[in-house]
Motif scaffolding. Structure first.
Motif: not given
Length: 448
Positions: A201-225
């Motif tokens: 799963g890690y090998a096929n993940r989206p890019t994690l780096y926060g500078g990428s628009k595809n990073s899940p960090i943006h979804q994590i922040l947008a969730s508000g949770r």
């Protein structure tokens, strides 16, 4: 605050040392090892139970680049440590030299071997408690505290590798801290390790780096949770099977010279680490659904604190000019890496990467010199500094603060300390920098 007057009493004095180093991070380890290798009887004092600082107790998961884009430039003991550290991450290609993952337990042993094989004496769990001066710009002794109580230690030359310039500042050296006017410093980060990460799963993940628009960090922040996470900073490294180290999340307004402040920041950091784990498990379940938060760093990742005022102040203009110096003791090629200010939180959440584009970056083969004079505090005769607290302006501190540069600076400080103590009565300002540079080249330093 009220004051309390200590009763007069005698404490043990150990005055047998040529060189005494405070702080066992990268700069302190190479400083102590180099001094001992050059023939100085050397004591290394470390506040924790392990050497290595941010790369071990701080859990920083990867080395900043060791090359200038063409070749390794942090050589001598720095490269020795790096090559030995790479043996702990056999999944990393043999020819890779930039952004190499760190196995922190392996690296602890690398530093242990470095200093013990050089003949350094080490005191763990020992803190600098006070500095005694002669009133004329020389440190007479340092007072340490550990399970044996208070002890005075005296040496010919002292090297401050505390990261916060504690020894130099307490001895009376001038210093600056943070942004002029506001005093704001870069945010800190509490690094952490996740294990039981799914390798496929890690090998096929989206890019994690926060500078990428595809990073899940943006979804994590947008969730508000996950309110503990406030911006998009998310870096990581694959440090072992199913195990990732994270340098992620920011904590603002941390003054590393204020113990109460740091204590609160570490509690906040542990909450951020848990929130990061939970956010990644929710939004990247194929990799992190069963991930386990195994550790947060015993040390907080502090990027900025005091900067001593030395005989020369390295400036951003020097950096941009790729300047060389007649007395330079190492080269540096790392970019000016100043992390998100508090006022920039909202804009970074919107996807603007201020950090990466704040200053011009070097091209392949480019670097600048760091003068010996940046290691020599004004007004102190027998004290050198090495590491993130050297004499420089704030932007340049954002570049020279990283571990490869600290390793190189430490070795130079150790050699200079031995030379000053052996022939110059401890006067670090009287060191012949031509002779110092010659010796550093003989030891393998990159000084073109």
């Amino acid at each position: 605050m009220a004051t309390y007057t200590l009763s007069e009493r005698a404490i043990p004095l150990d005055d047998s040392w040529d060189v005494l180093v405070t702080g066992g991070g990268p700069a302190g380890c190479t400083a102590a090892a180099a001094a001992a290798q050059e023939g100085a009887k050397t004591l290394l004092i470390e506040a924790t139970g392990a050497l290595g600082g941010m790369g071990t107790s701080g859990l920083v998961p990867a080395w900043c680049p060791f090359s200038d884009g063409e070749k390794v430039i942090y050589r001598g003991l720095a490269e020795k440590v790096f090559r030995a550290a790479k043996e702990g991450v056999p999944h990393v290609p043999d020819d890779a030299v930039d952004w190499i993952a760190i196995d922190p337990e392996h690296l602890k042993r690398v530093y242990d071997d470095l200093v013990t094989e050089a003949g350094v004496s080490v005191l763990f769990n020992t803190r600098l408690a006070a500095v005694e001066t002669d009133g004329n710009g020389a440190v007479d002794a340092v007072i340490t505290s550990n399970k044996a109580g208070l002890t005075a230690h005296r040496a010919r030359v002292y090297i401050d590798a505390t990261g916060d310039a504690d020894l130099a500042a307490w001895a009376g050296a001038a210093y600056e801290q943070g942004e002029a006017g506001s005093g704001e410093v870069q945010p800190s980060t509490h690094c952490f390790i996740l294990c039981n990460v799914d390798e496929y799963g890690y090998a096929n993940r989206p890019t994690l780096y926060g500078g990428s628009k595809n990073s899940p960090i943006h979804q994590i922040l947008a969730s508000g949770r996950f309110p503990e996470i406030r911006d998009t900073f998310l870096c990581h490294a694959h440090i072992g099977p199913g195990t990732l180290g994270f340098n992620a999340g920011h904590i603002w307004d941390v003054d590393n010279t204020d113990p109460e402040n740091v204590s609160k920041a570490m509690m906040q950091g542990r909450k951020i680490a848990k929130a990061m784990r939970d956010g990644l498990a929710e939004f990247v379940p194929q990799a992190f659904g069963n991930a386990y938060l195994v550790s947060t760093g015993p040390l907080l990742g502090v990027r900025e604190s005091r900067r001593i005022t030395g005989a020369y102040v390295l400036t951003v203009e020097d950096y941009l000019a790729r300047k060389s110096f007649a007395d330079e003791i190492c080269r540096n090629a790392y970019w000016i890496d100043i992390h998100t200010a508090k006022s920039e939180i909202e804009s970074t959440r919107a996807g603007h990467d201020h950090v990466a584009n704040r200053y011009e970056r070097y091209g392949p083969g480019e670097s600048h010199g760091i003068p010996y004079r940046c290691l020599t505090p004004k007004g102190l005769r027998n004290v050198l500094v090495a590491g993130r607290c050297i004499s420089c302006d704030r932007p340049v501190q954002g570049s020279i603060r990283v571990m490869p540069t600290c390793l190189a600076m430490g070795e130079a400080a150790g050699v200079a300390a031995q030379q000053a103590g052996a022939a110059l009565g401890g006067d670090i300002h009287a060191v012949d920098t031509d002779a110092l540079r010659k010796r550093l080249r003989q030891r393998g330093a990159y000084l073109p």
